[in-house]
Design a protein around this motif. Structure first.
Motif, PDB file in Angstrom:
ATOM      1  N   UNK A  79       0.719  -1.241  -0.202  1.00 24.42           N
ATOM      2  CA  UNK A  79       0.106   0.027   0.190  1.00 24.42           C
ATOM      3  C   UNK A  79       1.019   1.160  -0.076  1.00 24.42           C
ATOM      4  N   UNK A  80       0.276   2.302  -0.992  1.00 22.62           N
ATOM      5  CA  UNK A  80       1.221   3.438  -0.655  1.00 22.62           C
ATOM      6  C   UNK A  80       0.158   4.268   0.178  1.00 22.62           C
ATOM      7  N   UNK A  81       0.176   4.967   1.317  1.00 18.13           N
ATOM      8  CA  UNK A  81      -0.625   5.382   2.171  1.00 18.13           C
ATOM      9  C   UNK A  81      -0.917   6.802   1.694  1.00 18.13           C
ATOM     10  N   UNK A  82      -0.001   7.463   0.658  1.00 22.62           N
ATOM     11  CA  UNK A  82      -0.196   9.022   0.211  1.00 22.62           C
ATOM     12  C   UNK A  82      -0.528   9.196  -1.080  1.00 22.62           C
ATOM     13  N   UNK A  83      -1.228  10.179  -1.299  1.00 24.06           N
ATOM     14  CA  UNK A  83      -1.421  10.376  -2.765  1.00 24.06           C
ATOM     15  C   UNK A  83      -1.715  12.136  -2.918  1.00 24.06           C
ATOM     16  N   UNK A  84      -0.883  12.518  -4.101  1.00 28.86           N
ATOM     17  CA  UNK A  84      -0.755  13.789  -4.251  1.00 28.86           C
ATOM     18  C   UNK A  84      -0.289  14.474  -3.047  1.00 28.86           C
ATOM     19  N   UNK A  85       0.612  14.029  -2.341  1.00 30.38           N
ATOM     20  CA  UNK A  85       0.931  14.892  -1.221  1.00 30.38           C
ATOM     21  C   UNK A  85       0.417  14.697   0.046  1.00 30.38           C
ATOM     22  N   UNK A  86      -0.683  14.066   0.188  1.00 37.57           N
ATOM     23  CA  UNK A  86      -1.436  14.008   1.649  1.00 37.57           C
ATOM     24  C   UNK A  86      -1.844  12.601   1.703  1.00 37.57           C
ATOM     25  N   UNK A  87      -2.289  12.228   3.072  1.00 32.22           N
ATOM     26  CA  UNK A  87      -2.485  11.167   3.251  1.00 32.22           C
ATOM     27  C   UNK A  87      -4.035  10.819   2.902  1.00 32.22           C
TER      28      UNK A  87
END
Length: 358
Positions: A79-87
């Motif tokens: 899992x990559x928990x961050x998207x576009x710099x936010x959680x």
């Protein structure tokens, strides 16, 4: 009674074991004043789900977890928990940060009452900022101060942030590109676009799929980008071979890619980055625009390592552009320097008023 000297006060501040953290879409970095950057790992956590075991457990984090992307068996979920710099996944981000802090403690404790200074996008809303702060507290921070990414990058790169002369920083991360103009210790104006290293990778995947009918994996594309990636058609032309899955028959197929192919693939996302910089120029006060014309633009973040990116932006914008030394670590080093130079009360007071620490 002997009075405390400025030197002794500084040593007391260092003894608090203040920690700076840059939780990025692609990478997470941890910095301490006495040891520098103590952790630089991909922002990936892998969970193992066992039948009948209830809640999933953490199987790997960082580089070990990233190696499982696209390769994991059914019982493992990277899992990559961050998207576009936010959680985007609070639970996964919490598990990841706790492991990262434990890894950073390996050689020397960070301190039980460590205060965290965390880099955040200037455009993050209150809900996103609260999620970042709570993630830091859940990872063991005694307190969590938030500092704007642009300001932290400028400090880490050694720009004269306290000067009245304006400086422009373009921070290209994994999920976003943030453009900030810094003057008198504050953020005069800023802009952001959801384009970064991940969007560069997707653009290359789509280009190769359309040109060669081959689907490349994420890690293969990242390797291609780092090896021959270029923002311009330069000479000499660099080439490399890459293997993916043929869309015709599903079999492995090896193709040859050139640096010109990568430049063509990245043309669209780079136009978006250039557009974000132009918009900030349009909203900046004329005096600061004049300053930037003299001092130039500084590129930071992992995306700044793309070949010929500085030359590409300079040609499009008509302003000198340079890449910072160690651009990937600029923000976390800047956050660490800011925390080391100010005590907790002065830190919050100085930056809250500038809407940079929330």
């Amino acid at each position: 009674m002997a009075q405390a000297t400025p030197h002794s006060s500084f040593l007391k501040r260092l003894s608090r074991h203040d920690v700076a953290v840059d939780i990025g879409t692609a990478n997470t970095l941890i910095y301490t004043a006495d040891r520098g950057v103590v952790l630089n790992q991909p922002s990936v956590v892998c969970f193992e789900r066992r039948a009948g075991a209830g809640e999933a457990t953490v199987a790997a984090v960082g580089r070990e977890a990233k190696e499982l992307l696209g390769r994991a068996p059914s019982n493992l979920e990277p899992v990559r928990p961050l998207c576009n710099g936010v959680i985007a996944d609070f639970s996964a981000a919490g598990h990841m940060m706790r492991r990262f802090v434990a890894m950073a403690r390996t050689h020397r404790p960070l301190g039980r009452r460590a205060s965290f200074t965390v880099c955040v996008p200037a455009t993050a809303n209150q809900v996103e900022l609260r999620a970042i702060r709570e993630t830091a507290l859940a990872a063991g921070a005694a307190s969590a101060n938030l500092i704007g990414e642009s300001l932290a990058s400028a400090i880490g790169a050694g720009l004269p942030v306290a000067s009245a002369t304006g400086s422009m920083v373009v921070n290209i991360g994994g999920g976003t590109t943030e453009v900030g103009v810094i003057a008198l210790g504050g953020l005069a104006c800023c802009g952001s676009v959801r384009v970064g290293g991940d969007e560069f990778d997707r653009a290359i995947i789509n280009y190769v799929r359309g040109l060669h009918g081959v689907l490349l994996g994420d890690q293969t594309v990242e390797h291609v980008k780092k090896t021959i990636g270029s923002a311009l058609h330069g000479q000499p032309v660099e080439t490399m071979r890459a293997t993916g899955r043929s869309l015709d028959d599903g079999l492995p197929r090896t193709i040859e890619l050139t640096s010109h192919d990568i430049a063509d693939a990245l043309a669209v996302p780079l136009r978006q980055v250039i557009g974000a910089v132009r918009q900030v120029f349009e909203t900046a006060p004329p005096e600061l625009v004049t300053d930037i014309a003299d001092t130039g633009i500084l590129l930071t973040g992992g995306g700044a390592l793309l070949g010929q990116l500085d030359a590409c932006l300079a040609a499009e914008l008509g302003v000198a552009v340079r890449v910072a030394d160690e651009p990937l670590t600029c923000a976390v080093r800047g956050a660490g320097l800011a925390a080391a130079c100010l005590d907790a009360h002065a830190f919050a007071r100085a930056f809250d008023q500038a809407a940079l620490i929330r």
